[in-house]
Design an enzyme around this catalytic site. Structure first.
Site, PDB file in Angstrom:
ATOM      1  N   CYS A  61      76.097  34.530  74.530  1.00 25.11           N
ATOM      2  CA  CYS A  61      76.020  34.762  73.080  1.00 25.11           C
ATOM      3  C   CYS A  61      76.725  36.060  72.716  1.00 25.11           C
ATOM      4  O   CYS A  61      76.122  37.146  72.796  1.00 25.11           O
ATOM      5  CB  CYS A  61      74.552  34.787  72.640  1.00 25.11           C
ATOM      6  SG  CYS A  61      74.370  35.046  70.866  1.00 25.11           S
TER       7      CYS A  61
ATOM      8  N   CYS B   9      75.058  37.987  69.932  1.00 28.95           N
ATOM      9  CA  CYS B   9      73.874  38.770  70.311  1.00 28.95           C
ATOM     10  C   CYS B   9      74.268  40.016  71.099  1.00 28.95           C
ATOM     11  O   CYS B   9      73.701  41.076  70.910  1.00 28.95           O
ATOM     12  CB  CYS B   9      72.924  37.939  71.185  1.00 28.95           C
ATOM     13  SG  CYS B   9      72.765  36.223  70.719  1.00 28.95           S
ATOM     14  N   ASP B  10      75.237  39.891  71.993  1.00 23.05           N
ATOM     15  CA  ASP B  10      75.476  40.959  72.975  1.00 23.05           C
ATOM     16  C   ASP B  10      76.803  41.692  72.825  1.00 23.05           C
ATOM     17  O   ASP B  10      77.048  42.669  73.539  1.00 23.05           O
ATOM     18  CB  ASP B  10      75.425  40.360  74.405  1.00 23.05           C
ATOM     19  CG  ASP B  10      74.062  39.761  74.707  1.00 23.05           C
ATOM     20  OD1 ASP B  10      73.072  40.248  74.127  1.00 23.05           O
ATOM     21  OD2 ASP B  10      73.993  38.810  75.501  1.00 23.05           O
TER      22      ASP B  10
END
Ligand code: NAP
Length: 315
Positions: free
Chosen positions: A138, A141-142
């Site tokens: 992701c 997300c990261d």
């Protein structure tokens, strides 16, 4: 016998992504007593998509925002919502379907499976060891963890190319490693990547191993034309090689294709009477928000028609 609370519905929709929300709206408008269940927070996969620019009516919208709108829309109707449930058992084969969670025994005349799909793994050494320590599925997300670092994205589809472009907001360099010499992604997305000078394409190559000490340090890849191995110094690896269906809890109860996706007819009817599938979990040529939402509408309409044919059921 169970001491659990028992709840009875006309339709239970499993999965609150685009297919699930759409099915819920159509089922509730069809006057069905409707429950929407999800093992996670509501929103499904698009909640993690950066931007969506092919959902008609919204030229550019964040995935998360679009899913909020789906939920707000569903909330206008009388839908019983159960996020973050823990499913223990599902039985779809009897006339009354049962879904048992930690606290509730759900019973229903019909079930719409809209559980979506999840990221496929590369299956190479180092992938599991370095998960969350340099291997991520992701970028949204990261991505921010990779400021001024070097990352590699694996895959040539829309997800891979879009996420690679996103990573260039943070990383100083992003490799896109793809197993063929032609990308699968939409041409418009390809062009954006080609004109991004932080992206370097390595085509006709596959990843062999992810190496490092505490975190990822190297990716070993193989050039499929020369058969030579190459070592890339990278801080992060983002596999985007497609999805597999979320079918664990009912595997074997329904006809699935060899990849596990649920087979349906054009009415979203599965091999089991009263059970429908919609969206990414089903065997379908296109997996998009628009197609999932359309599937959900068709599935709910089929559930409405099926229930009309049933004699009153004693529960
Ligand atoms: P995808 O379209 O299935 O692409 C997967 C990519 O990974 C392909 O390029 C494939 O190579 C490669 N691949 C598969 N297995 C591999 C392996 N074992 N090793 C190395 N490479 C491998 O998956 P996706 O990009 O996640 O997209 C899924 C669906 O969501 C698609 O329908 C896509 O259009 C849609 N989507 C849409 C948007 C958007 O419209 N904004 C954004 C994201 C996703 P080959 O090309 O050689 O098969």
């Amino acid at each position: 016998m169970t001491n659990k609370q028992e709840l009875f519905f006309d339709v239970i929709i499993l999965g609150a992504g685009p297919a699930g929300f759409s099915a819920a709206i159509y089922a509730a408008r069809g006057n069905l007593n409707t429950a929407l269940l999800d093992i996670n927070m509501f929103g499904g996969q698009p909640s993690n998509y950066l931007e969506i620019e092919n959902y008609p009516g919204f030229p550019l919208i964040e995935g998360f925002e679009l899913m909020e709108k789906f939920e707000e829309h569903a909330d206008k109707f009388n839908i019983n919502k159960f996020p973050m449930i823990n499913i223990q058992k599902i039985n779809l084969t009897n006339e009354i379907k049962e879904i048992e969670t930690d606290e509730i025994l759900f019973k229903s005349k019909t079930v719409i499976i809209a559980t979506g799909a999840q990221a496929k793994k590369l299956g190479i050494p180092g992938e599991d060891i370095f998960k969350s320590r340099g291997v991520s599925y992701c970028a949204v997300c990261d991505g921010a963890f990779y400021k001024d670092k070097i990352t590699a994205v694996i895959g040539g589809g829309n997800s891979a190319i879009e996420e690679a472009i996103y990573l260039t907001k943070f990383a100083k360099k992003v490799y896109i490693i793809h197993r063929r010499d032609e990308l699968r992604a939409d041409k418009i997305i390809q062009q954006r990547a080609f004109s991004n000078d932080k992206i370097e394409f390595i085509l006709s190559a596959v990843p062999l191993e992810i190496q490092g000490t505490n975190t990822v340090e190297k990716l070993i890849i193989k050039d499929l034309k020369t058969q030579q191995n190459q070592e890339l110094k990278v801080d992060g690896v983002f596999p985007y090689i497609g999805f597999s269906p979320n079918v664990d809890s009912f595997n074997g109860q329904i006809k699935q294709n060899p990849q596990g996706f649920i087979e349906t007819d054009i009415y979203m009817q599965t091999s089991v009477s009263g059970v429908y599938a919609a969206g990414d979990v089903r065997d379908t040529p296109l997996r998009q928000v628009i197609t999932a939402a359309a599937d959900g509408a068709v599935a709910a309409n089929s559930a409405v028609k099926y229930i009309e044919t049933l004699s009153p059921v004693k529960v």
